[in-house]
Design an enzyme around this catalytic site. Sequence first.
Site, PDB file in Angstrom:
ATOM      1  N   ALA A 194      -1.269   5.547   3.765  1.00 15.67           N
ATOM      2  CA  ALA A 194      -1.219   5.319   2.320  1.00 15.67           C
ATOM      3  C   ALA A 194      -2.555   5.587   1.629  1.00 15.67           C
ATOM      4  O   ALA A 194      -2.595   6.198   0.557  1.00 15.67           O
ATOM      5  CB  ALA A 194      -0.759   3.894   2.043  1.00 15.67           C
ATOM      6  N   SER A 232       0.809  -1.213   0.000  1.00 18.75           N
ATOM      7  CA  SER A 232       0.000   0.000   0.000  1.00 18.75           C
ATOM      8  C   SER A 232       0.847   1.269   0.000  1.00 18.75           C
ATOM      9  O   SER A 232       0.612   2.177  -0.812  1.00 18.75           O
ATOM     10  CB  SER A 232      -0.961  -0.003   1.190  1.00 18.75           C
ATOM     11  OG  SER A 232      -0.256  -0.168   2.408  1.00 18.75           O
ATOM     12  N   THR A 253      -0.899   7.955  13.210  1.00 19.41           N
ATOM     13  CA  THR A 253      -0.872   6.500  13.388  1.00 19.41           C
ATOM     14  C   THR A 253      -1.658   6.059  14.612  1.00 19.41           C
ATOM     15  O   THR A 253      -2.252   4.976  14.616  1.00 19.41           O
ATOM     16  CB  THR A 253       0.579   6.006  13.499  1.00 19.41           C
ATOM     17  OG1 THR A 253       1.340   6.544  12.413  1.00 19.41           O
ATOM     18  CG2 THR A 253       0.663   4.502  13.423  1.00 19.41           C
ATOM     19  N   LYS A 272       6.669   5.275  16.776  1.00 19.05           N
ATOM     20  CA  LYS A 272       5.242   5.600  16.727  1.00 19.05           C
ATOM     21  C   LYS A 272       4.394   4.362  16.486  1.00 19.05           C
ATOM     22  O   LYS A 272       3.239   4.296  16.929  1.00 19.05           O
ATOM     23  CB  LYS A 272       4.979   6.677  15.675  1.00 19.05           C
ATOM     24  CG  LYS A 272       5.400   6.312  14.249  1.00 19.05           C
ATOM     25  CD  LYS A 272       4.312   5.652  13.439  1.00 19.05           C
ATOM     26  CE  LYS A 272       4.822   5.249  12.072  1.00 19.05           C
ATOM     27  NZ  LYS A 272       3.769   4.663  11.223  1.00 19.05           N
ATOM     28  N   VAL A 288       1.373  -9.142  10.327  1.00 18.23           N
ATOM     29  CA  VAL A 288       1.651  -8.659  11.679  1.00 18.23           C
ATOM     30  C   VAL A 288       2.004  -7.181  11.591  1.00 18.23           C
ATOM     31  O   VAL A 288       2.810  -6.778  10.743  1.00 18.23           O
ATOM     32  CB  VAL A 288       2.816  -9.446  12.327  1.00 18.23           C
ATOM     33  CG1 VAL A 288       3.172  -8.850  13.683  1.00 18.23           C
ATOM     34  CG2 VAL A 288       2.434 -10.907  12.498  1.00 18.23           C
ATOM     35  N   ARG A 297       4.840 -10.494  -7.187  1.00 15.80           N
ATOM     36  CA  ARG A 297       3.946 -11.359  -7.960  1.00 15.80           C
ATOM     37  C   ARG A 297       3.659 -10.752  -9.328  1.00 15.80           C
ATOM     38  O   ARG A 297       3.303  -9.572  -9.432  1.00 15.80           O
ATOM     39  CB  ARG A 297       2.654 -11.599  -7.199  1.00 15.80           C
ATOM     40  CG  ARG A 297       2.836 -12.450  -5.934  1.00 15.80           C
ATOM     41  CD  ARG A 297       1.531 -12.594  -5.180  1.00 15.80           C
ATOM     42  NE  ARG A 297       1.127 -11.346  -4.559  1.00 15.80           N
ATOM     43  CZ  ARG A 297      -0.133 -10.979  -4.373  1.00 15.80           C
ATOM     44  NH1 ARG A 297      -1.120 -11.745  -4.803  1.00 15.80           N
ATOM     45  NH2 ARG A 297      -0.410  -9.834  -3.774  1.00 15.80           N
ATOM     46  N   ASN A 313      -1.270  -0.613  12.871  1.00 16.22           N
ATOM     47  CA  ASN A 313      -0.815  -0.805  14.246  1.00 16.22           C
ATOM     48  C   ASN A 313      -1.930  -0.514  15.242  1.00 16.22           C
ATOM     49  O   ASN A 313      -2.122  -1.249  16.199  1.00 16.22           O
ATOM     50  CB  ASN A 313       0.397   0.084  14.521  1.00 16.22           C
ATOM     51  CG  ASN A 313       1.629  -0.395  13.784  1.00 16.22           C
ATOM     52  OD1 ASN A 313       2.296  -1.324  14.203  1.00 16.22           O
ATOM     53  ND2 ASN A 313       1.930   0.243  12.655  1.00 16.22           N
TER      54      ASN A 313
END
Length: 336
Positions: A142, A13, A250, A193, A282, A35, A258
């Site tokens: 993004a 992204s 964030t 962050k 993750v 890919r 996150n």
Amino acid sequence: MDVQRITVLGAGSWGTAFAKVLADAGRDVTVWARRAEVAGEIRDGHSNSGYLPGVTLPENLSATADAAEALSGAHAVVLAVPSQSLRANLSGWRALLPEDAILVSLAKGVELGTLKRMSEVVSEVGGRPQEEIVVVSGPNLAREIAAEQPAAAVLACADHERAVAVQRASSNPYFRPYTNTDVVGCELGGACKNVIALSCGMAAGMGYGANTMATLITRGLAEMARLGVKLGADPLTFAGLAGVGDLVATCSSPLSRNRTFGERLGRGETVAEAQRAAGGQVAEGVMSCTSIRALAQSHGVDMPLTDAMHRVCHEGGDPRRIGAELLGRQQKHEWS
């Protein structure tokens, strides 16, 4: 330095969104995708539905699954892969990197094991002086940038001319980049962050409100600044885009992986359950909390929130109990 032809290695992204930023600034951009079907969709369909659904990509943005083809003749190479896989990926690309190309890192994290910042990894593996690596940081969600919502970023490099070259190559009507020579501060802000955003997500998952969020953000800022200053960063950097700016975005946005990952943990899910819900991915902060904690310990810096996130994510700690422990710590002066 005239940066016209740019290669972005990574079609996630943020890599795709930054490639769009560069193309909208009038540059010829090629994205390398792992890919072939993703490369084909970007090149022929002008979209990347797996990461940025509904976004139309510019005509001057191409893509390939062939790294040698992507890197041929590039004036700048943007590394857009996760922090913990940067070393392995760059090792495979090193022989293909054009000798005079500016290397730009989008990764935000501290490498597990070595405790190196991303520019240090790029310098070591890429065989370039650390002073020449440009780092991108700031409040850069993004999806919002791909939707051309106004945003700013900071481009950090010890060699200011290189930062200015990337600044010119990425400036467009909706994206305003600033330059900075404090690479340490910008990288640590971008890495830390993610960890603080995990804590804000956990608090939201437990039903806590604005007071708790503001407390976590400001105390998180304090501990990232303590680490930064110990490692030679300019304290003012943490009041800028790579510090407060990235931290607020964030920690507060549902678009933040996150924060949303932390929210699942706060509702009682395990890390494995949260990972499955996130499509097997993750959040960066889950990995970075361990390496940042180790980096802080090696320099004698107290980072209680980072330590708490490590205990929740890697030691099975209960967020509510650990939260109570944080509140019950010895009282002290705010700036001590």
